[in-house]
Structure formats: structure tokens, C-alpha cells
Design an enzyme around this catalytic site. Structure first.
Site, short mmCIF file in Angstrom:
data_model
loop_
_atom_site.label_atom_id
_atom_site.label_comp_id
_atom_site.label_asym_id
_atom_site.label_seq_id
_atom_site.Cartn_x
_atom_site.Cartn_y
_atom_site.Cartn_z
N GLN A 266 0.88 -1.16 0.00
CA GLN A 266 0.00 0.00 0.00
C GLN A 266 0.92 1.21 0.00
O GLN A 266 1.93 1.22 0.70
CB GLN A 266 -0.89 -0.01 1.25
CG GLN A 266 -1.71 -1.28 1.43
CD GLN A 266 -2.92 -1.35 0.50
OE1 GLN A 266 -3.22 -0.39 -0.22
NE2 GLN A 266 -3.60 -2.48 0.50
N ASN B 238 -4.14 -18.22 -9.04
CA ASN B 238 -4.62 -17.17 -9.94
C ASN B 238 -6.14 -17.09 -9.81
O ASN B 238 -6.87 -17.92 -10.35
CB ASN B 238 -4.22 -17.49 -11.39
CG ASN B 238 -4.73 -16.41 -12.33
OD1 ASN B 238 -5.39 -15.46 -11.91
ND2 ASN B 238 -4.42 -16.55 -13.61
N ASP C 101 -9.30 -8.39 -1.32
CA ASP C 101 -8.72 -7.08 -1.64
C ASP C 101 -8.09 -7.17 -3.03
O ASP C 101 -6.88 -7.18 -3.18
CB ASP C 101 -7.65 -6.72 -0.58
CG ASP C 101 -7.00 -5.38 -0.83
OD1 ASP C 101 -7.55 -4.57 -1.61
OD2 ASP C 101 -5.93 -5.13 -0.25
N CYS D 195 -10.21 -0.59 -4.35
CA CYS D 195 -9.68 0.75 -4.68
C CYS D 195 -10.40 1.32 -5.89
O CYS D 195 -9.96 2.34 -6.43
CB CYS D 195 -8.17 0.70 -4.89
SG CYS D 195 -7.69 -0.42 -6.21
N GLU E 11 -2.95 -15.87 -3.30
CA GLU E 11 -2.33 -14.72 -3.95
C GLU E 11 -1.59 -15.21 -5.19
O GLU E 11 -1.01 -16.30 -5.19
CB GLU E 11 -1.39 -14.07 -2.92
CG GLU E 11 -0.27 -13.23 -3.43
CD GLU E 11 -0.72 -11.95 -4.11
OE1 GLU E 11 -1.58 -11.23 -3.57
OE2 GLU E 11 -0.19 -11.69 -5.21
N ASN F 104 -0.47 -8.33 4.62
CA ASN F 104 -0.78 -7.04 5.26
C ASN F 104 -1.96 -7.15 6.23
O ASN F 104 -1.90 -6.64 7.35
CB ASN F 104 -1.08 -6.03 4.14
CG ASN F 104 -1.27 -4.62 4.63
OD1 ASN F 104 -0.63 -4.20 5.59
ND2 ASN F 104 -2.14 -3.87 3.97
C1 LIG Z 1 -4.65 -4.38 -3.90
S1 LIG Z 1 -3.41 -5.61 -3.71
C2 LIG Z 1 -3.72 -6.14 -2.08
C3 LIG Z 1 -2.64 -6.92 -1.41
C4 LIG Z 1 -2.77 -7.04 0.12
N1 LIG Z 1 -4.12 -7.26 0.54
C5 LIG Z 1 -2.19 -5.81 0.79
O1 LIG Z 1 -2.95 -5.06 1.42
O2 LIG Z 1 -0.98 -5.62 0.72
C6 LIG Z 1 -3.96 -6.86 -4.75
C7 LIG Z 1 -3.17 -8.13 -4.71
O3 LIG Z 1 -3.78 -9.04 -5.63
C8 LIG Z 1 -2.78 -9.79 -6.26
N2 LIG Z 1 -3.37 -10.30 -7.52
C9 LIG Z 1 -3.51 -9.64 -8.69
N3 LIG Z 1 -4.11 -10.42 -9.60
C10 LIG Z 1 -4.36 -11.60 -9.00
C11 LIG Z 1 -4.95 -12.82 -9.43
N4 LIG Z 1 -5.40 -12.95 -10.66
N5 LIG Z 1 -5.06 -13.83 -8.55
C12 LIG Z 1 -4.61 -13.70 -7.27
N6 LIG Z 1 -4.02 -12.56 -6.81
C13 LIG Z 1 -3.90 -11.53 -7.66
C14 LIG Z 1 -1.63 -8.82 -6.41
O4 LIG Z 1 -0.40 -9.50 -6.58
C15 LIG Z 1 -1.71 -8.03 -5.11
O5 LIG Z 1 -0.92 -8.62 -4.12
#
Ligand SMILES: C[S@@+](CC[C@H](N)C(=O)[O-])C[C@H]1O[C@@H](n2cnc3c(N)ncnc32)[C@H](O)[C@@H]1O
Length: 446
Positions: free
Chosen positions: A277, A354, A376, A404, A327, A311
């Protein structure tokens, strides 16, 4: 009446669009977007983009300013497209953004959305602990023939034209200092993205993404760049991203407390490529808010989707006995897993998945067996997972959705509503002050 490009027009700003631009109407009835304006203002504009169904204009003069208009504190705000709200008070920015977010979520979801709780930022400036600058080498402008100097900064709105930014007002002072210190050495590197993130209270991790891909051999300019910053105590490490492999210089681990709101073990470190973040102070508010909802739900098992490097997971209340985090980033999963083992914590399982393909393809093919799902996702949302959660007959009774992007959240809430999920509360948090972005937490039950 016919309107031509570069014509001047007087317009009244009716409302703000998603993204922060003011919306008005040209004399021919076409909608026009004007950045840096506020609802109710009368402005003279120059039309600089003209399409069949809409136009864009830039302010020539604010004829009737809104009472909430203020002089910008940022010297770059007229040109830089990074922020959208320097022309008004922080209170008004917050009101406009949160009203727009609530309206978008309600309109798109088509479900009843409770009044939002709004959490303002402890600091509206100097909050960013991660920033992506772009560098464009000195060149001759194709249109004007003028010599453009080397620039490191951000793009103008709706453009690939760079604005040189010496001191970004929403970025923390350490990152700005490093950007200035790197400038001479970076000049020979050419077009690239420069990602700066705090690695500790006093040092920065630098990631360079050069426009020109290379394999293992670093160009001389990049080698010289790395050697020239070798002795700089403000730089902890450098990663140069290559097509097939990265070149690493120095120490690229980041202190875990720079990425996570709560660190389970003293002096822990994480991989530098993990998601973070970008507003550390507000991240703590976000994490405390989310974990407060989880505690209030009474859940003892949580499935956390898009968990990054933990996080939220590492801040879970003691009452939660089992936490499974999924993740897509293998590096983030490895970091979270290593941290849980280092701290001797038994209640965690992290796995790579994924989630675009849904839960079906993960080691946890459904959310059955969990009391609560926390998600998230990135800006694009979580279409497949939300459809699965709507269709599931058994499983969790609470969803905590962190987003977001209000439009995407609205779309996913609409999907969840088809499975009987109701929105109990909405919290809007200002993680990105001075910009049009806003973070939301929706709590749903069924
Ligand atoms: C907005 S971030 C939130 C991460 C964590 N909750 C934090 O607060 O640090 C979104 C997360 O989704 C992961 N992400 C993106 N595409 C994804 C997918 N297709 N499957 C699983 N995770 C994914 C990203 O790598 C990232 O860590």
C-alpha cells in the site's frame, strides 16, 4: 452552432466526473470535461479535444469561482496529471470524492448501500512511500522541433508528455531526495520507469524498468549508474528489470514494517517486489478497520483472497484460529510464508493461486468451511470469485470486500446480490489524498 478545436467557450460546471474532471456542456450541447474545476463554477475554456460525443477543455479563466476554491500548494498542479484536487480545500475534496464514490457504487450495484462512514487521512501531503517516476531522454519534439531536455517526472493528464517534477508534494521527502540525487547518474540510462520505495526509515529501494529490453548484458550506462550510486547510504539496493532476468545490485530486501501494517516478528524483512500500500499511515487505519470488522463478525476461520504478503493476515484478531491466504505472486506468498514460519505462527497457510480463474482451480476449491471471506483485489475487481460466492449454497456468512475502485466494487456487489448478499456497511478511506482515488470497505452478510 459549430464548435472548432481551440475555440473558446464559457461553461458552467454541473458536477464532477469519475476521475475528478468537472462536467459542463458546450453551446452545441456536447458534454465537456474540464480538469481543475468545481461544481457551480463558471469558467472560460479552450477546447483542446473534440470528439463526436464529448470534448475536453482547459481553463482560460475562472470567471465565477466556487467558495471552496483555494490557491494550489503544488507548483506543478497546473501541468502534472498525477493529482486532481489541489484547487480546493481538503474538506471539500473529501466530500466530493466520497459523494461520487457512494453514488457510483449505488448506481452500478443497483442495491441498497448504507450511508458511508468516511475516514480522512492523517496527512494529506508527503504520504507516498512508493512512487513511479518516468524518465524521457533529451530529444527534439517532432511537432515543434524544439529541444526537450531530459525529464524525470509524471505525465500530463491524458498525455504521454512528461512534466519534470523535482519535488512531488504527495511523495515522502526521502523519495524526493533520492530522485534528485539520482538524476545526474540516470541521465545516460535513457527512457525508463524509476520505482522508488522506502526500504527502511532512512533508505530506498530503486527499481529501474528500462524501455529497451536486454537479456543478461547490462548496457554500459546502466553499469555506470549502479556504480555511481554504490556509496550512497540512502540507496539500499537496485533492481534493473530485464526481459528474462533482473540484475540486482546491493541488498534488495525491504524492512517488513515498511510494507505491512503489523509485523509478527521484530526486524523481519520482505522481498522488494511485493505489493505494498503506498500510504503507510493510512494503511494502518485500513488494516485496523478491516480487522475490527472481522473481530466483530465472530469469525474463527478466514479465507483471505489477494492477500499479498500478509498485510491483513498478520493483523488478524487472536480469535481467528485459521487463516488461508491466496495470492498470484509467488514472491509475495513466499514472503508471507517465511514470515509466518519465522514467527512460529501455526494458524497461517499461504498458497499461490490465480483467482481470475476462480476458487475452483485453487487448493481451496470453495469457500465452504470458512466463516468469513476477506478480499482485496486489484483495480479490475474479482468477477469470477464473486460469482462463485454468489452461487455457493453453503459457506461463509460474512464477506469483507476491500476495493480501490468504486465502479468495480459496484459491479461485484451487483453479482453478490444475486446470491442474497446484502451490504451492511460501507467505509470510505482517503488513502490517496489530493488525487481522485478512494479506498472502500464493504461488509456483506447473508
Ligand atoms: C490491492 S493488492 C492487495 C494486497 C494485500 N491485501 C495488501 O494489502 O498488501 C492486490 C493483490 O492481488 C494480487 N493479484 C492480482 N491479480 C491476482 C490474481 N489474478 N489472482 C490472485 N491474486 C492476484 C496482487 O499481486 C496483489 O498482491
Amino acid at each position: 452552432m459549430t464548435i472548432e478545436l481551440n475555440d473558446s467557450q464559457r461553461v458552467t460546471i454541473d458536477r464532477l466526473a469519475h476521475g475528478g474532471d468537472g462536467i459542463g456542456y458546450l453551446d452545441d450541447g456536447r458534454i465537456v470535461f474540464v480538469s481543475g474545476t468545481l461544481p457551480g463554477e463558471v469558467v472560460d475554456i479552450e477546447v483542446f479535444e473534440l470528439k463526436k460525443s464529448f470534448a475536453r477543455g482547459r481553463i482560460e479563466e475562472v470567471v465565477e469561482p466556487a467558495p471552496q476554491r483555494v490557491a494550489s500548494q503544488c507548483p506543478y498542479s497546473d501541468e502534472c496529471g498525477g493529482c486532481q484536487f489541489w484547487h480546493t480545500t481538503y474538506e471539500n475534496e473529501l466530500r466530493l470524492k466520497t459523494e461520487a464514490a457512494w453514488e457510483a457504487i449505488s448506481r452500478i450495484s443497483k442495491v441498497e448501500i448504507p450511508q458511508a462512514r468516511v475516514l480522512e487521512a492523517p496527512a494529506a501531503i508527503r504520504y507516498r512511500s512508493r512512487v513511479v517516476f518516468h524518465q524521457k531522454r533529451a530529444h527534439r519534439d517532432k511537432r515543434t522541433g524544439a529541444l526537450e531536455p531530459n525529464k524525470i517526472g509524471f505525465y500530463r493528464a491524458q498525455s504521454k508528455q512528461l512534466v519534470d517534477i523535482d519535488d512531488c508534494m504527495i511523495t515522502n521527502s526521502l523519495l524526493n531526495q533520492v530522485r534528485r540525487a539520482l538524476e545526474p547518474a540516470l541521465r545516460d540510462v535513457g527512457d525508463c520507469d524509476i520505482i522508488l520505495e522506502t526500504a527502511s526509515a532512512t533508505s530506498v529501494m530503486v527499481t529501474l524498468v528500462p524501455e529497451t529490453n536486454y537479456r543478461t548484458n547490462l548496457p554500459r550506462s546502466l553499469k555506470a549508474f549502479m556504480q555511481s550510486v554504490d556509496q550512497n547510504p540512502m540507496i539500499r539496493g537496485i533492481r534493473v528489470v530485464g526481459k528474462n532476468e533482473d540484475v540486482i545490485y546491493g541488498d534488495i530486501a525491504v524492512d517488513a514494517d515498511q510494507i505491512l501494517a503489523h509485523v509478527p516478528v521484530h526486524a523481519a524483512r520482505l522481498g522488494s517486489g511485493d505489493f505494498r500500500q503506498s500510504n503507510q499511515a493510512m494503511n494502518r487505519v485500513l488494516v485496523d478497520e478491516v480487522t475490527g470488522h472481522i473481530k466483530a463478525s465472530g469469525a474463527t476461520s478466514v479465507l483471505e483472497l489477494y492477500c499479498g504478503s500478509g498485510n491483513f493476515a498478520f493483523a488478524m484478531p487472536e480469535s481467528v484460529e485459521q487463516i488461508v491466504g491466496l495470492e498470484v505472486s509467488a514472491a509475495a506468498v513466499e514472503s508471507a510464508d517465511a514470515l509466518a514460519r519465522l514467527a512460529g505462527l501455526q494458524r497461517y497457510t499461504f498458497a499461490k493461486a490465480n483467482l481470475d480463474k476462480g476458487l475452483v482451480k485453487t487448493p481451496w476449491p470453495g469457500a465452504e468451511g470458512f466463516d468469513l471471506v476477506l478480499l482485496d483485489p486489484p483495480r479490475t475487481g474479482a468477477t469470477t470469485v464473486c460469482q462463485e460466492l454468489a452461487d455457493a449454497e453453503d459457506g461463509p456468512s460474512t464477506i469483507v470486500y476491500v476495493s480501490c475502485d468504486p465502479a468495480c466494487l459496484g459491479r461485484d456487489l451487483k453479482t453478490l446480490a444475486t446470491g442474497g448478499w446484502k451490504v451492511d456497511s460501507l467505509t470510505l478511506l482517503d488513502m490517496f489524498s489530493r488525487t481522485s482515488h478512494i479506498e472502500s470497505i464493504a461488509v456483506l452478510t447473508r
